[in-house]
Design an enzyme around this catalytic site. Structure first.
Site, PDB file in Angstrom:
ATOM      1  CB  VAL A  15      46.307  66.495  81.922  1.00 41.17           C
ATOM      2  CG1 VAL A  15      47.852  65.375  81.795  1.00 41.17           C
ATOM      3  CG2 VAL A  15      45.243  65.815  82.137  1.00 41.17           C
ATOM      4  CD  GLN A  36      44.766  78.774  75.812  1.00 39.20           C
ATOM      5  OE1 GLN A  36      45.074  79.922  75.539  1.00 39.20           O
ATOM      6  NE2 GLN A  36      43.597  78.252  76.217  1.00 39.20           N
ATOM      7  CB  THR A  46      39.834  70.810  84.316  1.00 36.94           C
ATOM      8  OG1 THR A  46      40.762  70.055  83.514  1.00 36.94           O
ATOM      9  CG2 THR A  46      40.385  70.441  85.922  1.00 36.94           C
ATOM     10  CG  HIS A  48      33.585  72.264  81.403  1.00 39.57           C
ATOM     11  ND1 HIS A  48      33.077  70.916  81.101  1.00 39.57           N
ATOM     12  CD2 HIS A  48      34.541  72.471  80.280  1.00 39.57           C
ATOM     13  CE1 HIS A  48      33.542  70.678  79.886  1.00 39.57           C
ATOM     14  NE2 HIS A  48      34.666  72.024  79.491  1.00 39.57           N
ATOM     15  CG  HIS A 231      29.220  65.814  76.873  1.00 38.87           C
ATOM     16  ND1 HIS A 231      27.924  64.625  76.629  1.00 38.87           N
ATOM     17  CD2 HIS A 231      29.558  65.832  78.505  1.00 38.87           C
ATOM     18  CE1 HIS A 231      27.967  63.786  78.332  1.00 38.87           C
ATOM     19  NE2 HIS A 231      28.997  64.817  79.280  1.00 38.87           N
ATOM     20  CE1 TYR A 265      27.627  62.847  83.128  1.00 41.83           C
ATOM     21  CE2 TYR A 265      28.002  62.006  81.400  1.00 41.83           C
ATOM     22  CZ  TYR A 265      28.434  62.587  82.442  1.00 41.83           C
ATOM     23  OH  TYR A 265      29.688  64.675  81.871  1.00 41.83           O
ATOM     24  CB  VAL A 366      43.780  62.812  79.478  1.00 41.51           C
ATOM     25  CG1 VAL A 366      43.639  61.863  80.556  1.00 41.51           C
ATOM     26  CG2 VAL A 366      45.199  62.728  78.582  1.00 41.51           C
ATOM     27  CG  ASP A 558      56.007  39.651  67.857  1.00 39.46           C
ATOM     28  OD1 ASP A 558      55.214  40.440  67.958  1.00 39.46           O
ATOM     29  OD2 ASP A 558      55.316  38.274  68.256  1.00 39.46           O
ATOM     30  N   GLY A 572      58.641  41.789  59.614  1.00 43.16           N
ATOM     31  CA  GLY A 572      58.126  42.175  59.283  1.00 43.16           C
ATOM     32  C   GLY A 572      57.647  42.878  61.314  1.00 43.16           C
TER      33      GLY A 572
END
Length: 835
Positions: A15, A36, A46, A48, A231, A265, A366, A558, A572
């Site tokens: 990103v 860092q 990113t 892995h 994950h 996946y 992201v 609106d 509102g």
């Protein structure tokens, strides 16, 4: 600020490097990117990420981000090799429910302009020969799939290096192995980034730190509602079936594969298979316990974002994978790890400027899938003042305060992890936390058997079981058609009875979740005049429906503005994004001219609102109030203070359902008493409590738009059918000049009302619309119109499509005939509203 301000980007992942590149291409080159970790292997998500890019998403914005990422990485190349392997994507169905969902997804992809098609089991096997298309464990089998040819694999690490190379040539500076220790600020503005190597001066700071983003936010007291979760990902040992098939670096020739019925996946890695699993328990990450890895120690197998593999969690996924891909039965798990990713309460990214620290921006949570698209939108936001892609579902400030708490973020983010591959209905409520925000009427609603759905933490009744008996009284012409199984979910025929009783007698609606703001001070009128399209300079007692625009004339929101007194307005609005926008603008105005100070506060929780609507509404309120509520006493779109049974009430002559009545506001302590007074007074007139099901049907019959669904910042008032909300001869408001230019340009599209020809087929929204066999638009809102006795859908269509034209709506792969119809369908002369 100069044309090329000093920008510091925190994070050199997919990103941050994309953002630096996007800014550089727009002429901003005074940029420093701080990382860092070492630049060649930063050690974040990113480093892995498996790189799967699926464009399929119910959000038009997220699909647009993914498509841009595909195209940019395809074009990003060196030595003849791009950074994207467009092998396609295949989603499998092993249940009838999943196959039906894939047909619905194909429709959404058509709406968003992405090519896709449904393939049968035989074609799935041809596309992916390793598949077991016979019987799977539990009696399942592959029934078909959804193929998106333009999906594929991002070579994320390679892309980062090429982006660093390209942006460096344009003048961007990169500082690796540099730890951010603080954000310097002065006078409410950022002035730089503090690091272990010293201060880097800055006019703009953008946090692209991924799962470290929440910790960075804490440095300046900014709540960044994301949760780092682990994950699981594993790679098999080599398969004989793939020997010599896939050359590196791309390493894949078959489509990326999703087996969502088992939360799995797959992708090829040369002669091996990579397996990602969401089938395990959620694993929140304790940031304080992350491994400390120095730049010298960093490697593909040792980095802060790569945690130890917990084999016991993966074994069920391994068995399911061997079942689906029999070639894996002769292999083993060669490598596995628990990689850290960011999740948010609603699954979307976090983008935008911190409301209380000017110049601090965030682009967090992201994934590689959307990385370049998010970076493009952020660059537009910084350089042009707004993104050309609608960001309302991604705004950093979209969450209510309670939704940014650690407990809420943790629970809901983990729930999103569990549900990531589930078949989700558009109205599907979260199971927990519930009863987080309830109106004072909640106890009565529960007694009446309310069926609640949830939004922004609020419990909202959609119908009341107490009204089921009305179905026996419901005239034949009001009987709703039998719904298909999908549109019947979270719906009830009771809504027809509630609409009928509202149209013929009177209904009581809980409008408390409508966000309300108080805008007070000598500068209140000036603020609202500058920010809105309406004529705010009316006498106290006036209510104005108007718009907040972006600088390019797009609809930001609106709003309804009620002038209670000379320096006292009640608004509102749609969401917390509006609140933060208004309070930031108020702060700037007050600082620029203290004599024009203005204060904006959120009064939603301390107040409540009842919508009392229907032809007998006056009879009901007349029993408990002696105030003059005739047409002369309180005209349409006017407000005044009244007393209802001794309770102080602000009555506004408004109706979102198109019937005579009022929005009745009071403070929360009086709410339950107000409900009881009105309900008792209405018994002899057949009053009922009614829910959002009936409400949504009636608002579509009146043609009332829902911001964020029917129109967004990508649309302007005239094409949206809201030109009436722009005050004549008004100038100087935000977006005025751009809007004037747009008004003079020929229209290319319009929001149109459609009615379904067969009178029974109901759609839900986001379905593609066809004209002469070509997909040219998409549905925004849809409902069955109980009063007009036909299904209604609003859709964006080319301006060349006229009233009376025949169109088709695709619903689960089938075409439904519809007709473009004049609007509004109900009470076009406004006699009932003004009666």
């Amino acid at each position: 600020m100069s044309a090329s301000p000093r920008v510091v980007i925190i994070g050199a992942g997919i990103v941050g490097t994309n953002l630096a590149d996007e800014l550089a291409t727009r002429g901003w080159t005074n940029i420093t990117v701080v990382e860092q970790g070492p630049l060649e292997l930063a050690g974040g998500s990113t480093s892995h990420a498996p790189g799967l890019v699926f464009q399929n998403n119910p959000s038009r914005t997220m699909t647009e981000f993914a498509t841009y990422t595909v195209n940019k990485l395809l074009a990003l190349s060196k030595d003849g090799e791009s950074c994207f392997n467009q092998v396609g994507g295949l989603e499998l169905a092993t249940t009838p429910e999943r196959l039906a969902d894939l047909k619905r997804k194909m429709g959404v992809m058509t709406s968003w302009g992405v090519e896709s098609r449904i393939v049968d089991a035989d074609e799935c096997e041809k596309i992916y020969p390793l598949l077991n298309t016979g019987k799977l464990t539990g009696g399942r089998e592959v029934l078909g799939g959804l193929l998106i040819p333009t999906d594929g694999l991002a070579l994320a690490a390679r892309a980062v290096q090429l982006l660093i190379e390209r942006s460096s040539e344009a003048g961007v500076k990169y500082q690796g192995s540099t730890t951010v220790t603080g954000i310097a600020q002065e006078g409410g503005k950022v002035t730089g980034v503090e690091t272990d190597n010293g201060l880097i001066p800055a006019d703009i700071v953008v946090s692209c730190a991924g799962f470290w983003g929440r910790e960075l936010g804490k440095m300046v007291g900014l709540e960044v509602p994301l949760l780092p979760l682990a994950h699981q990902y594993a790679i098999s040992t080599p398969l004989p079936e793939l020997e010599g098939v896939n050359e590196l670096p791309k390493g894949a020739s078959k489509p990326i594969l999703r087996y969502q019925d088992k939360d799995l996946y797959y992708r090829e890695w040369g002669d091996r298979i990579g397996i990602g699993s969401y089938a395990h328990r959620p694993m929140p990450v304790d940031m304080s316990a992350l491994p400390k890895v120095s730049a010298e120690e960093m490697s593909d197998h040792r980095m802060p974002s790569r945690l130890d593999f917990t084999l016991e969690d993966f074994l069920p996924a391994w068995e399911d994978s061997q079942d689906l891909l029999p070639a894996l039965r002769g292999s083993e798990i060669q490598d596995g790890f628990n990689g850290i990713f960011s999740f948010t309460p609603d699954g979307g990214p976090l983008m935008g400027e911190a409301p209380d620290l000017q110049g601090l921006f965030v682009a967090e949570a992201v994934w590689v899938t959307h990385s370049a698209g998010v970076a493009k939108a952020m660059a537009e936001l910084l350089v042009e003042g707004r993104s050309r892609t609608d960001l309302h579902g991604c705004e950093l400030t979209r969450f209510e305060k309670v939704q940014t708490s650690d407990a809420y973020v943790s629970e809901t983010s983990q729930q999103n992890f569990v549900e990531i591959y589930d078949v989700m209905h558009p109205l599907q409520p979260r199971e927990s936390p519930r009863d987080l925000r309830v109106s004072p009427f909640n106890v009565r609603q529960k007694e009446l058997g309310a069926f609640f759905l949830e939004s922004a933490g609020w419990e909202r009744p959609h119908w009341f079981e107490a009204n089921r008996g009305l179905l026996e009284e419901l005239p034949a012409e009001w009987q709703p058609p039998q719904r298909d199984s999908w549109s019947a979910l979270f719906s009830s025929p009771i809504s027809a009875a509630e609409a009928w009783r509202t149209r013929t007698a009177v209904g009581l609606y809980d409008m408390t979740p409508l966000k309300r703001l108080s805008v007070v001070g000598p500068g209140a009128q000036a603020l609202l005049h500058r920010l809105s399209t309406g004529n705010i300079a009316k006498k106290p007692g006036a209510v104005t429906y108007c718009l907040l625009l972006e600088h390019d004339g797009g609809i930001r929101s609106d709003v309804t503005v009620a002038r209670l007194a000379e320096e006292d307005f009640q608004l509102g609005v749609n969401s917390n994004v509006d609140f933060d926008y208004l309070r930031v603008e108020a702060r700037k105005q007050s600082a620029a001219d203290p004599s024009q100070w203005v204060h904006v506060s959120d009064i939603t929780g301390s107040t409540c609102c009842i919508g009392l609507w229907g032809p007998l509404a006056r009879e009901v309120i007349g029993k408990v109030s002696s105030d003059d509520l005739t047409n002369d006493g309180l005209k349409y779109f006017r407000t005044k203070e009244i007393s209802v049974g001794g309770i102080p009430v602000t009555a506004m002559r408004l109706s979102y359902v198109g019937e005579l009545g009022w929005e009745l506001y009071t403070t929360a302590e009086y709410g339950l008493k107000l409900w009881d007074l009105l309900f008792e007074a209405g018994r002899e007139h057949g009053i009922i409590a009614a829910g959002r099901g009936a409400f949504n049907s009636m608002r579509l019959e009146k043609g009332y738009r829902l911001w964020g669904t029917d129109m967004t910042s990508e649309h302007h008032p005239y094409e949206s059918g809201l030109g009436f909300s722009v005050a004549k001869d008004k100038a100087g408001f935000v977006g005025a000049e751009a809007l004037a230019e747009r008004k003079e340009q020929p229209a290319t599209r319009a929001l149109r009302c459609l009615t379904v020809d067969d009178g029974t087929s109901i759609v839900l929204g986001k379905e593609p619309v066809y004209v002469a066999g070509e997909a040219v638009g998409y549905v925004t809102s849809a409902a069955y119109g109980y009063t007009v006795r036909k299904p209604i859908a609003y859709a964006w269509l080319p301006a060349s499509v006229s009233e009376g034209d025949a169109v088709e709506i695709e619903y689960f792969g089938k075409r439904i005939a519809a007709t473009v119809t004049p609007e509004p369908l109900f009470d076009p002369g406004m006699e009932r509203l003004r009666g």
